[in-house]
Design a protein around this motif. Structure first.
Motif: not given
Length: 717
Positions: A250-262
């Motif tokens: 939780d709260g890692g790179l994967l979550d951060a990447f999902d948030k920035r997906l256009p």
């Protein structure tokens, strides 16, 4: 009596044995008896002539319609012209300086005619065919094989026609004695299978159609079991070495990447992503095949999985088949990650990682830097070619391997990476392919992998219009094809021209056909001819890595109008502004490869156009194949068609070790029941005896059907 391992000279004579060896690579009794009939004809039933292929060695059962003699115009001598028919289509035959044959080749007679299919004045013909007349009384004793109700027709070669092979088979069967059946008696009883000797007799000289069917079923079962036993051993071996668990953080790179997906992930991407995430969270090494159409979003699914591994403190590696594709993947991953992939750089995100490229042709300084980033663990994601497998490449903690375009790699290469885990663990493995594969093929070709399929296409993909350009019949269409390229460029778009060959190597095609068109020849011809004035560049696999990369960057930046290339652009190349593709000598490519190639266009908001240029004649199976590609963009449908139109056994051979396949009867499309039963049975046997030490017959059968070299190749893990 003769056994399956006996050599043929003692049974057939040195001359005949040498002919079989030279023409068909047949050396033993087993080789001969496993050279199965290609098809069967019933007496009085003629062969369908439609679909004969230029250059193939064909055998047809047909009736003589007419025969005539004429003088040669260019030199002395005569030509005997004959027309044979199946009742629907005709086929021309020509005998040069053999006028005496006119007496026996009378209209109305039926026979087997064999020879190489050539073209004369745009008409298919057999030149100087070998033949055996079935209704001539003086031939009756010599061809008694063909006077039965069921006539076997064998794959033949020059100097070894089907009727000669049949006579050899008959001689061997007359003295055959199979000592022991490789299949355990309980398996034969459980599945209602006949013994091996009865099956071998039944496939060559069946008593009736029912005998033929049960014989074919038994021999298909042997092939399915041989392959599935190997995969069962591989699965057993993989399970014996655990993987490290890498659950979602939780709260890692994967979550951060999902948030920035256009964009929003498709339902398929989410579902398969969840399957992979669950697999990565276990200590059982994941071995999964991810297949999907060109542009279906496999790379995003793979990247999300790689980030889950990085979040757990381990590394991911992506193996690509070419340096062009490896560099393209590295750029694409960096672009998708943005500041999340800029560790150590200005503007990087707090939890950023680094994407490192490693290929064989890198300069010493650049390579040293990449190797240090890999061994130190600074690079969370390492992208490269087979150079990643070399012993000089050390990972800090490799937890996950993504293999792109598996059909370009041997099993040995995949296993080399799989064994690169630390602390006696295996990394998880995800194999990706953009060549859709029917389920039964996946069960056989990728029998040790779980399978996932992305069938949806992301929103925004444009349609592609495909057209066959038959230059033999309509030469003006080629001029129109180049005009079409000019029109696309005039609108501000770009185009690909694909050739089968580079041009600095001797042609590999040994047939009478002209050599395939080459990049190094076509590029200057276009620049000085139909595409004069346009910015044209060449790209092929033997260019230095920095030159290839420079050309791809220039094409991606719109500085090149037309890229003349080999199949290095087949996968992974993403230039949305490219809207047109001309594939020269399209008949030299397979259905799946053509589908892959055209996936390079239509990647933006503008519809794409793909032109398949060919000199093959209408009515041939090659033209049928091209027409199929023209008619649909459904890769799963085309993959089935591809298998139907070519020998399925070659699929296994190419996918596993690039050698001649042992699958001769098993249909990967039509024998799902056999494959499924053999898969379950092989798992049961390997669970009891992983090395098959108590099943010597099965172990020998594996080497007989799959061949010993391939068996060793596949069993490595």
């Amino acid at each position: 009596m003769a056994g399956l391992r006996d050599k043929l000279p003692l049974l057939l004579g040195a001359k005949t044995a040498k002919a079989l060896s030279g023409a068909l690579d047949i050396e033993t009794v087993s080789d001969l008896l496993r050279h199965y009939p290609r098809r069967y004809a019933e007496r009085g039933e003629l062969t369908d002539i439609a679909g004969l292929e230029l250059g193939e060695h064909a055998t047809v059962l047909a009736r003589i319609e007419k025969i005539s003699k004429r003088r040669m115009k260019s030199r002395s001598g005569t030509i005997l012209d004959m027309v044979i028919t199946d009742g629907k289509r005709r086929l021309a035959c020509a005998f040069f300086n053999q006028a005496w044959r006119e007496k026996e080749l009378a209209p109305g007679k039926t026979g087997l005619f064999a020879g190489k299919v050539t073209a004369f004045r745009d008409t298919l013909q057999l030149a100087n065919p070998e033949y055996e007349l079935l209704d001539a009384e003086r031939e009756a004793e010599a061809v008694d094989n063909f006077l039965a109700e069921i006539i076997p027709v064998y794959p033949a070669a020059q100097g070894m026609p089907t009727w000669s092979i049949a006579k050899c088979v008959r001689q061997v069967l007359d003295v055959l004695e199979v000592d022991s059946d490789p299949m355990p008696a309980d398996v034969l009883k459980q599945h209602g299978l006949p013994g091996l000797e009865r099956a071998l007799r039944g496939i060559h000289r069946p008593e009736d159609w029912a005998h033929l069917e049960t014989s074919r079923h038994r021999l298909k079962w042997d092939e399915a079991m041989a392959v599935q036993l190997i995969f069962a051993q591989r699965r057993h071996s993989a399970v014996s070495r655990p993987a490290k668990s890498s659950p979602h953080t939780d709260g890692g790179l994967l979550d951060a990447f999902d948030k920035r997906l256009p964009f929003d992930l498709t339902a398929g991407q989410r579902a398969i992503g969840d399957e992979i995430a669950a697999d990565l969270g276990t200590e059982h090494p994941m071995n999964r095949l991810l297949q999907g159409e060109v542009g279906s979003g496999k790379t995003v699914v793979a990247l999300r999985a790689m980030l889950q591994i990085v979040d757990s403190g381990r590394q991911s590696a992506m193996l690509a088949p070419t340096e062009v594709l490896a560099a393209q993947h590295a750029r694409s991953l960096r672009e998708m990650l943005g500041e999340l992939g800029m560790a150590g750089e200005l503007g990087a995100a707090d939890k950023a990682t680094r994407v490192t490229l490693l290929t064989g042709s890198m300069g010493a300084k650049e390579r040293k830097k990449s190797l240090l980033e890999t061994v130190s663990g600074e690079a969370g994601i390492v992208v490269g070619t087979h150079a990643l497998i070399q012993d000089t490449v050390q990972f800090a903690d490799l937890g996950f391997v993504v293999v792109d375009e598996q059909h370009r790699f041997g099993v040995e290469q995949r296993d080399a990476l799989r064994s690169r885990g630390s602390d006696f663990t295996s990394p998880h493995v995800l194999v990706m392919t953009a060549t859709p594969i029917p389920r039964t093929v996946a069960m056989t070709v990728y029998g040790d992998l779980e399978t996932s399929a992305l069938r949806e296409m992301p929103v925004g993909r444009s349609p592609i219009k495909t057209t066959v350009v038959p230059v033999a019949e309509k030469p003006a269409w080629l001029d129109r094809a180049w005009e079409r390229v000019r029109e696309e460029v005039s609108k501000g778009h770009q185009a690909y021209v694909v050739c089968p060959r580079i041009g600095d190597e001797p042609p590999s095609d040994k047939s009478d056909k002209r050599p395939p068109l080459a990049v190094l020849d076509v590029a200057p011809e276009l620049a000085g001819g139909p595409l004069k004035g346009l910015r044209i560049a060449a790209l092929h696999g033997r260019m230095p890595a920095d030159e290839k990369d420079a050309v791809m960057r220039a094409f991606g930046a719109g500085q090149i109008d037309v890229l003349v290339a080999t199949t290095v652009v087949e996968v992974g190349v993403n230039v949305p502004n490219a809207t047109a593709m001309v594939i020269l000598d399209a008949d030299r490519f397979g259905v799946s490869q053509l589908h892959q190639l055209r996936g390079r266009v239509g990647r933006g908001s503008v519809p794409g156009v793909c032109l398949l240029v060919t000199e093959t004649l209408d009515g041939t199976s090659t033209r049928e194949r091209l027409a199929a590609v023209e008619s649909t963009t459904d890769g799963f449908e085309l993959s089935r068609l591809d298998l139907e139109l070519r020998r399925e056994g070659d699929i296994l051979g190419a996918a596993q070790s690039g050698k001649r396949s042992g699958l001769k009867l098993l249909s990967l499309l039509r024998d799902e029941d056999v494959i499924t039963e053999a898969r379950a049975q092989s798992q049961e046997i390997v669970l009891r005896d992983p090395t098959l030490s108590s099943y010597p017959g099965l172990a020998q059968m594996v080497s007989d059907v799959v061949d010993m070299e391939r068996a060793e190749y596949l069993e490595k893990s």
